[in-house]
Design an enzyme around this catalytic site. Structure first.
Site, PDB file in Angstrom:
ATOM      1  N   ARG A 234      15.159 -34.681  -8.780  1.00  0.00           N
ATOM      2  CA  ARG A 234      15.474 -35.332  -7.511  1.00  0.00           C
ATOM      3  C   ARG A 234      16.393 -34.441  -6.701  1.00  0.00           C
ATOM      4  O   ARG A 234      17.307 -33.806  -7.241  1.00  0.00           O
ATOM      5  CB  ARG A 234      16.151 -36.693  -7.745  1.00  0.00           C
ATOM      6  CG  ARG A 234      15.208 -37.764  -8.256  1.00  0.00           C
ATOM      7  CD  ARG A 234      14.239 -38.222  -7.185  1.00  0.00           C
ATOM      8  NE  ARG A 234      13.054 -38.857  -7.759  1.00  0.00           N
ATOM      9  CZ  ARG A 234      11.932 -39.058  -7.101  1.00  0.00           C
ATOM     10  NH1 ARG A 234      11.830 -38.663  -5.842  1.00  0.00           N
ATOM     11  NH2 ARG A 234      10.908 -39.647  -7.671  1.00  0.00           N
ATOM     12  N   GLU A 263      14.201 -34.644   2.538  1.00  0.00           N
ATOM     13  CA  GLU A 263      12.789 -34.236   2.559  1.00  0.00           C
ATOM     14  C   GLU A 263      12.059 -34.981   3.671  1.00  0.00           C
ATOM     15  O   GLU A 263      12.344 -36.155   3.914  1.00  0.00           O
ATOM     16  CB  GLU A 263      12.140 -34.520   1.206  1.00  0.00           C
ATOM     17  CG  GLU A 263      12.749 -33.704   0.065  1.00  0.00           C
ATOM     18  CD  GLU A 263      12.044 -33.942  -1.264  1.00  0.00           C
ATOM     19  OE1 GLU A 263      11.009 -34.662  -1.281  1.00  0.00           O
ATOM     20  OE2 GLU A 263      12.513 -33.416  -2.284  1.00  0.00           O
ATOM     21  N   HIS A 281       8.201 -30.101  -3.282  1.00  0.00           N
ATOM     22  CA  HIS A 281       8.096 -31.328  -4.072  1.00  0.00           C
ATOM     23  C   HIS A 281       6.683 -31.508  -4.638  1.00  0.00           C
ATOM     24  O   HIS A 281       5.993 -32.489  -4.354  1.00  0.00           O
ATOM     25  CB  HIS A 281       8.490 -32.561  -3.247  1.00  0.00           C
ATOM     26  CG  HIS A 281       8.944 -33.713  -4.099  1.00  0.00           C
ATOM     27  ND1 HIS A 281       9.846 -34.649  -3.673  1.00  0.00           N
ATOM     28  CD2 HIS A 281       8.616 -34.076  -5.365  1.00  0.00           C
ATOM     29  CE1 HIS A 281      10.046 -35.551  -4.625  1.00  0.00           C
ATOM     30  NE2 HIS A 281       9.308 -35.217  -5.655  1.00  0.00           N
TER      31      HIS A 281
END
Length: 533
Positions: A234, A263, A281
């Site tokens: 994370r 993000e 990601h």
């Protein structure tokens, strides 16, 4: 699902298999979940909304969805869902907690190897026309110390895979027992020791207030010079600015980063550094993970709309996945709750669920929810689920308790529902699981021993034992065109109080039930529908 099909709103692109799993009993609608102006009005009719990471389901979105029963996140993280607000509104939140764990673990290993051997920078250099072998001298993983920060499911998969490199594995995780870590060949240490001893550090923690900023400039300064750091968990667990500074100074030799504090991210200080391997990601971005995530939450949506127990619901009070040995007890517990309410003739002030035998070896707290679901099934108009059942009990002042005991003198499993009514009377019903197929059976109703399959429509008559009652009941039901599937009489003593339990093939109208009760002089006559909710 009957009547008007419930609306399932798909707010982001999901795997094609999702539609197949949802089936034809729902109405599928699509919306761009990132477009707030389109999302909010689209939620008005939704019974379920399926999202990934771009759609925010916050208090405002929940307020715009009065018919919403379930929010389904096709993935693990729930940063974009206000779980507390959903729980307050009785909305179930589900995710796919195991769908991408293999993909995420493999990506972490890939980042670690790519950072160790400078693969992206070497690739870019060669494509630019340079043959600079000496510039990209890397390090081996073999015989190094790897520190795993967070030894949950993904952390364990990473540890298992890195073990093949003949590394020394250490880990920091305050919620893992040392015995479990030892089985994996991992030694548990403090975070300080892990930072100090590791040649490679890979992070696999959830994002919580306690873990945000866990590794900053102060922590990085305590590491071995040249350490390689990987974060595919994370964003925000590592201070990106501090990591960039450590990469520039050489304190951190290289890093593999897949997640960021904000993000989408296009301006992190890490992006300008040649010794940082960065990806957008991609941890869950495999065909297999996307397919598994979509399929898992689609199955959960179906269960939720049917009011069934959803193992992946994150806001069910029992929590977690139900043990396979406990699953057969769910329908038994629900049916006991329905029989209890029928026999009691109303809502109790307090209910205790007593679990004995094999079921008590596991986390059986979900059986309490199952009993509540049965208790309220025929009392309230709304659909009763495992999420709203505790709220219904709280709103109605029903106190619920659970007791467990591994000892069960008469049955391998026994579940008993004890209840106290407002007038002080006590009501008890018990049941067990019978045979290879674990069929729910009633063993006791209102203090009378019975042996009756808990299915279909049941009638219970309490009366003074005397000849002719069974025949009178049979004649009355036959005259009304109600077929009897089975009947059983239990009594305390000859000529004393008796209970007749009758299984019939169709519902019995209240006036017919009361008429039969009057004919036989029954003190009580109750009906229970034990067909699936």
């Amino acid at each position: 699902m009957t009547g008007t099909p419930p609306v399932v709103l798909i707010a982001e692109e999901l795997a094609p298999s999702v539609l197949e799993v949802l089936g034809e009993d729902v109405e599928i609608r699509h919306v761009d979940g990132a477009d707030r102006g389109a999302l909010l009005p689209a939620l008005a009719d939704a019974a379920a909304v399926m999202i990934r990471s771009a759609t925010q389901i916050d208090a405002e979105a929940l307020a715009a969805a009065p018919n919403l029963k379930v929010v389904a996140r096709a993935g693990i993280g729930l940063d974009n869902v206000d779980v507390a607000a959903a729980t307050e509104r009785g909305v179930m939140v589900v995710n796919a907690p195991t769908s991408n764990i293999v993909s995420a673990a493999e990506h972490a290993v890939a980042l670690l190897l790519a950072a160790a051997r400078h693969i992206p920078a070497a690739d870019a250099s060669l494509r630019a026309g340079k043959w600079a072998r000496s510039t990209f001298t890397g390090v081996e993983v073999t015989e190094k110390t790897v520190g795993v920060v967070g030894l949950g499911r993904i952390g364990q998969l990473v540890a298992q895979r890195l073990a093949a490199f003949d590394v020394t594995l250490i880990a920091y995780d305050p919620y893992i027992q040392p015995g479990r870590a030892a089985q994996l060949g991992v030694r548990m240490v403090s975070l300080e020791e892990l930072l100090r001893e590791s040649d490679f550090i890979t992070i696999h923690l959830p994002k919580t207030p306690e873990t945000v900023g866990l590794i900053g400039a102060e922590q990085l300064a305590t590491t071995k010079r040249g350490v390689i750091v990987v974060n595919a968990a994370r964003g925000g667990l590592i201070d990106e600015a501090a990591l960039a500074g450590a990469l520039e100074s050489g304190q951190v030799g290289a890093a593999g980063i897949d997640v960021y504090a904000k993000e989408p991210s296009t301006d992190s200080p890490l992006f300008a550094l040649p010794n940082a391997v960065v990806t957008p990601h991609l941890g869950a971005s495999t065909t297999e993970a996307q397919d598994k995530a979509g399929t898992a939450v689609a199955q959960s949506v179906r269960l939720a709309l049917q009011g069934e127990f959803v193992p992946d619901a994150v806001n069910v009070q029992a929590g977690g996945v139900v043990a396979e040995d406990v699953r057969p007890g769910l329908p038994l517990a629900e049916k006991l709750g329905r029989v209890f309410t029928a026999v009691a003739g109303g809502l109790a002030q307090s209910v205790t669920v007593d679990v004995r035998g094999k079921l008590a070896e596991f986390d059986d707290s979900v059986l309490q929810l199952a009993v509540l679901r049965g208790v309220f099934a025929d009392i309230v108009e709304e659909q009763v689920t495992y999420v709203n059942a505790p709220l219904l009990a709280e709103q109605r002042g029903l106190e619920i308790a659970l007791t467990s005991d591994l000892e069960s003198p008469t049955y391998r499993n026994l579940v008993t529902v004890h209840g106290a009514m407002s007038d002080g009377t006590q009501v008890t019903v018990s049941g067990t699981l019978y045979g290879k197929n674990q069929v729910p059976r009633l063993t006791e109703v209102g203090g009378f021993e019975v042996d009756l399959e808990a299915s279909g429509y049941l009638l219970f008559f309490t009366y003074t034992d005397r000849p002719g009652v069974v025949g009178a009941v049979g004649a009355a039901l036959g005259e009304a065109g109600v077929n009897i599937a089975g009947a059983q009489v239990s009594r305390t003593t000859r000529g004393g109080e008796a209970l007749m339990a009758v299984t019939v093939d169709s519902p019995v109208p209240p006036d017919l039930l009361s008429g039969i009760a009057g004919t036989i002089g029954a003190r009580e006559a109750r009906a229970a529908d034990l067909n699936p909710l």
